[in-house]
Design an enzyme around this catalytic site. Sequence first.
Site, PDB file in Angstrom:
ATOM      1  N   HIS A 146       0.832  -1.201   0.000  1.00  0.00           N
ATOM      2  CA  HIS A 146       0.000   0.000   0.000  1.00  0.00           C
ATOM      3  C   HIS A 146       0.871   1.257   0.000  1.00  0.00           C
ATOM      4  O   HIS A 146       0.657   2.175  -0.808  1.00  0.00           O
ATOM      5  CB  HIS A 146      -0.896  -0.039   1.240  1.00  0.00           C
ATOM      6  CG  HIS A 146      -1.798   1.133   1.415  1.00  0.00           C
ATOM      7  ND1 HIS A 146      -3.158   1.043   1.223  1.00  0.00           N
ATOM      8  CD2 HIS A 146      -1.556   2.420   1.785  1.00  0.00           C
ATOM      9  CE1 HIS A 146      -3.704   2.234   1.467  1.00  0.00           C
ATOM     10  NE2 HIS A 146      -2.745   3.082   1.811  1.00  0.00           N
ATOM     11  N   GLU A 147       1.868   1.309   0.876  1.00  0.00           N
ATOM     12  CA  GLU A 147       2.716   2.505   0.967  1.00  0.00           C
ATOM     13  C   GLU A 147       3.591   2.658  -0.277  1.00  0.00           C
ATOM     14  O   GLU A 147       3.800   3.778  -0.751  1.00  0.00           O
ATOM     15  CB  GLU A 147       3.558   2.485   2.246  1.00  0.00           C
ATOM     16  CG  GLU A 147       2.759   2.459   3.538  1.00  0.00           C
ATOM     17  CD  GLU A 147       1.675   3.515   3.640  1.00  0.00           C
ATOM     18  OE1 GLU A 147       1.828   4.626   3.089  1.00  0.00           O
ATOM     19  OE2 GLU A 147       0.644   3.233   4.280  1.00  0.00           O
TER      20      GLU A 147
END
Length: 179
Positions: A146-147
Amino acid sequence: MRHGSIPGAHGRVRPLTLLGDPALHEPCREVTDFGGGLADLVEDLFATMYAANGVGLAANQIGEPLRVFVYDCPDDDDVRHLGHVVNPRLVETDGVVVRGPEGCLSLPGLEAGTERYDHAVVEGVTLTGEPIRIHGTGFFARCLQHECDHLEGRVYADRVQGWRHRRLMRQVARASWRR
């Protein structure tokens, strides 16, 4: 981070960049200056992440288009992973693809079933330029992916398809933070 201090204790909470801001869809720049400003950015990222009750936060989510993110995230065995990565690269994803609920501090209060691998490896460097390699499984693997997506100019909503995507976009349109 400063030796012995609590991450974010010396940082300031910054406003979050919300979905709709073009900055979330622009790839971030490599960090080339490893001076004190970078340490301050990491502290601010931790402070902002904790204030918003998150488990990860990328620099572009607070208006800094640099390849940096922080995390304080458990894996599926409830082991806590805490740290930061400068100039991260997602170098490996494998294992089972799991569709699980995923949220984002840039889409506050919303989540959608998003497919992610259950194992991920990220390579990058620390604040001081030391190489690091981070292995994540389960929920922590989801966080790492996600990051890294954020730093490439993607949000989890870009990965959601079909009726889930349509439902999420209806929720975004009605969200109080969009008004």
